[in-house]
Design an enzyme around this catalytic site. Structure first.
Site: not given
Length: 205
Positions: A38, A117
């Site tokens: 990212h 998650k």
């Protein structure tokens, strides 16, 4: 509850038909991306011209993620004598660390789904609503089981630069099980659980 089977790439209409709590099975091409990936995307793609040396990765991600799926995963991989990679372990990593980046990534690449998650925050939820995307919760603590749904490693990008867990692994999945916990209608099970817990704590105190 019926299970929704989705083939990747996914249409915007199919994503907007989903709601929190829906069980989904994904089949098609998925690309992994974690913290370093990212940061790399933000630093390399989002500001100014793209370096020619990074054009191949940029164009591949643009193609794969248009209507595609990102997986927050740092896999354990193995390479056989024939040079073929396979996932040994493929559990989801905690997604909140990507909150500063994810809205921009969804908008830039045209992502339809992010798997991870723990859920994500308000910026990502707003991007899901605006662009037609969902957050999909994968089963934590079942990394080996999840790896069984990864049928093939197609290629990998930036492995030498970012390292194996942080690289962009391009894989083919079949029947990959997930649950919608943030939808394109502004609903987040994670936020609902947080508010419910806060209210119960206030009542106890």
């Amino acid at each position: 509850m019926a299970i929704v089977n989705l083939d990747i790439p996914i249409s915007e209409n199919a994503v907007r038909a989903l709601h929190v709590g829906d069980q989904v099975r994904l089949s098609g091409t998925v690309v992994t991306a974690r913290d370093a990936a990212h940061k790399y995307m933000k630093d390399t793609f989002f500001h100014g011209p793209i370096p020619e040396s990074e054009r191949e990765v940029h164009d591949a991600l643009k193609r794969l993620w248009q209507g595609g799926v990102m997986y927050h995963c740092g896999p354990v991989v193995r390479r056989n004598d024939a040079g073929i990679w396979r996932f040994v372990s493929a559990g989801p990593t905690t997604s909140t660390r990507e909150e500063p980046y994810e809205a921009d990534v969804i908008a830039y690449f045209g992502l339809r789904a992010v798997i991870g998650k723990g859920g994500m925050g308000p910026k990502t939820l707003a991007a899901c609503q605006q662009h037609g995307a969902v957050y999909l919760h994968a089963i934590g603590g079942a990394a080996t089981l999840i790896a069984s749904y990864v049928k093939e490693v197609l290629t990998v990008y930036k492995k030498d630069d970012l390292g194996v867990p942080e690289a962009f692994w391009v894989v083919r999945v079949a029947g990959f099980p997930v649950v919608v916990t943030m939808d394109a209608h502004g609903q987040s099970l994670h936020e609902q659980m947080y508010e419910s817990s806060k209210q119960k704590l206030a009542a106890l105190l």
